[in-house]
Design a protein around this motif. Structure first.
Motif, PDB file in Angstrom:
ATOM      1  N   ARG A  29       0.840  -1.205   0.000  1.00 59.19           N
ATOM      2  CA  ARG A  29       0.000   0.000   0.000  1.00 59.19           C
ATOM      3  C   ARG A  29       0.882   1.265   0.000  1.00 59.19           C
ATOM      4  O   ARG A  29       1.027   1.918  -1.030  1.00 59.19           O
ATOM      5  N   ASP A  30       1.538   1.576   1.121  1.00 63.34           N
ATOM      6  CA  ASP A  30       2.370   2.785   1.151  1.00 63.34           C
ATOM      7  C   ASP A  30       3.551   2.606   0.191  1.00 63.34           C
ATOM      8  O   ASP A  30       3.967   3.544  -0.494  1.00 63.34           O
ATOM      9  N   HIS A  79       3.664   4.444  12.664  1.00 64.41           N
ATOM     10  CA  HIS A  79       3.854   4.393  11.205  1.00 64.41           C
ATOM     11  C   HIS A  79       4.778   5.564  10.873  1.00 64.41           C
ATOM     12  O   HIS A  79       4.356   6.714  10.836  1.00 64.41           O
ATOM     13  N   HIS A 113       7.622   7.711   8.701  1.00 70.68           N
ATOM     14  CA  HIS A 113       8.233   7.992   7.392  1.00 70.68           C
ATOM     15  C   HIS A 113       9.673   8.477   7.610  1.00 70.68           C
ATOM     16  O   HIS A 113      10.054   8.906   8.692  1.00 70.68           O
ATOM     17  N   ASN A 139       9.339   4.475   4.171  1.00 72.09           N
ATOM     18  CA  ASN A 139       8.829   4.143   5.513  1.00 72.09           C
ATOM     19  C   ASN A 139       9.929   3.417   6.290  1.00 72.09           C
ATOM     20  O   ASN A 139      10.972   3.095   5.729  1.00 72.09           O
TER      21      ASN A 139
HETATM   22 ZN    ZN Z   1       2.440   6.487   5.230  1.00 70.89          ZN
END
Ligand code: ZN
Ligand code: KIV
Length: 509
Positions: free
Chosen positions: A14-15, A202, A204, A238
């Motif tokens: 996804r990311d 989560h 980054h 990430n």
């Molecule tokens: Zn993200």
């Protein structure tokens, strides 16, 4: 002492995919999800179903076929997003819906909504998600730039509405480890109804701190870490799964009260599969999975390492899947040996698929090379896994050049029942080849990126070319492998054109 589990939530599909600039096909995504299951991640964020029919289909396929991890779908805090996400993961053994909304001043401005309206949307979306699914994750996006009291108010309301996991995203990679650790501690202390809720992070990597922030959060009570393989993801990426997991495992003396359930011996396989699918090259000095991560080059290091590996190595290569023992594949190897190796690499083919792959890919390559390496197989499987129907097929390629000669290429391309031929000159043989292909297909395609890497070493090594092609706002990644780099380039360009043709067809239908 009781060891608490740190749940590993992988968002490569996804990311990670968001950042690649191009979508993977459903079969490629399924292959990665199956490898993530073998890696024993706890949760796979399979995609953002509302974003396109193809994405919906990929999430649905993963939910249907992948056993073991929770399969999660992302949704904005909007009714249609949540309905679509719920539909996509409906058949999963353990489904999850992950809904999010921006809570920082910057994000609320962008959404043109006041704080109380954002809070209302968060509550409504969690309640709606709970009406479909018992496992609901809520993220106040850009949490690290959100005013603390308001952040707590939103989280408390989301838990009240039924959220079972609260995720704290450092959306723009703004956090700093000590501060982020303190934020996690304060959230756990301040929110009255947080008991029994898994707190997730989560992070980054805009400041290169994603892994450090994630580990600081674990130190302060976070028990779910959102990561990606090779650290792929929006912008600078990430937190890299392999780094977070191996830090917790290697420094068991420090992280003594926590452990993940990851089968670390699957890390390298996952890294190669993801890098190949996304057409990304893992830097040689990348921690854990880079080509040099276990290479000792200076004399002193080599000497010390040979006397005792622990002098210069804190991780055993075999613990991350760099196993030295392997079957050597050559032109004399049969299908069984090939199947065994492919399965070790995470590719499970039907008898028919195996037969086709053996005849059309493996044998021609093993005739040219002394040994077929894992990397060769991965590169060739990258081609096989794409569910792309062929509109354009390269039938013939001839190039000529050399010092003082003008580089020229002649190509023949089959377009359905018709074979067309063109010759062009260029700045070099690859340029001439691309011009000749363009002259045949006559499309407004532009080449945005071209990358070549040697898949294995030696003069007979396979070259893998990836190209990013753009047409009418669509960007696709084309990939080609061959022992001849000009042929690999032509194949990559044609592969990209075939993908664009699929996109065009999908947008007309
Ligand atoms: Zn993200
Ligand atoms: O970075 C972010 O904030 C996200 C959310 C959707 C969790 O990816």
């Amino acid at each position: 002492m009781v060891t608490e589990k740190v749940y590993v939530f992988d968002t490569s599909l996804r990311d990670g995919e968001q950042a690649a600039g191009s979508r993977l096909g459903a079969r490629e995504k399924l292959g990665i999800a199956q490898q993530l299951a073998r890696l024993r991640v706890d949760i796979i964020e399979a995609g953002f179903p509302v974003s396109s029919p193809g994405e919906f289909e990929a999430v649905r396929l993963i939910a249907q076929k992948v056993e073991g991890p929770v399969i999660c779908a992302l949704a904005r805090a909007l009714p249609d997003d949540i309905i679509r996400a719920a539909d996509a993961v409906r058949n999963a053994y353990s489904p999850r819906i992950h809904t999010f909304i921006g809570t920082s001043p910057q994000h609320m401005d962008m959404l043109k909504r006041p704080p109380h309206a954002i809070l209302g949307m968060a509550v409504e979306s969690v309640e709606r998600a709970r009406s479909f699914c018992e496992d609901v994750e809520f993220s106040p996006m850009d949490a690290t730039r959100t005013e603390f009291d308001y952040l707590c108010e939103v989280i408390e309301a989301a838990i009240g509405a039924g959220a079972t996991i609260i995720n704290i995203p450092d959306t723009v990679g703004y956090a700093q480890p000590q501060q982020f650790g303190a934020l996690i501690k304060d959230i756990l202390r301040n929110i009255s109804n947080i008991q029994g809720i898994v707190l997730s992070v989560h992070c980054h990597n805009d400041l290169g701190l994603a892994v450090a922030n994630t580990l600081a959060a674990v130190d302060n009570g976070a028990r779910q870490v959102e990561c990606t393989i090779n650290g792929i993801g929006e912008r600078a990426g990430n937190a890299a799964l392999e780094e977070v997991v191996m830090a917790i495992r290697t420094r068991r003396d420090y992280y003594s009260d926590v452990a993940t359930g990851i089968d670390t011996r699957e890390i390298v396989r996952a890294s190669r599969l993801v890098a190949d699918a996304f057409g990304m090259i893992v830097p040689a000095n990348k921690a854990i999975v880079g080509a040099n991560a276990f290479a000792h080059s200076s004399g002193i290091h080599q000497d010390g390492f040979l006397k005792n590996p622990e002098t210069f190595e804190i991780i055993k290569p075999e613990d991350v899947g760099l196993d030295a023992s392997k079957i050597v594949l050559t032109a004399r190897s049969g299908r069984h040996a090939l199947q065994h190796r492919l399965e070790q690499l995470g590719y499970y083919l039907s008898d028919e698929e195996l037969g086709g792959f053996y005849e059309t890919q493996f044998l021609p390559l093993s005739d040219k090379k002394k040994e077929v390496y894992d990397e060769d197989l991965i590169a060739m499987m990258g081609d096989e896994m794409q569910d792309i129907s062929e509109t354009y097929h390269l039938k013939y390629l001839h190039t000529s050049g050399g010092t003082g000669a003008i580089p020229t290429a002649t190509v023949q391309i089959q377009i359905r029942d018709e074979v067309r031929q063109k010759a062009e000159c260029g700045d070099g043989p690859v340029d001439a080849t691309f011009k000749a292909i363009q002259a045949v297909v006559n499309l407004p395609t532009t080449l945005q990126q071209y990358a070549i890497r040697s898949v294995t070493s030696g003069t007979e090594a396979m070259g893998e070319v990836t190209v990013h092609l753009k047409e009418d706002g669509n960007v696709v990644i084309g990939r080609g492998v061959s022992t001849d780099i000009i042929e690999a380039s032509a194949k990559a360009y044609i592969d990209g054109l075939n993908k664009l043709a699929v996109r065009k067809k999908a947008s007309v239908e």
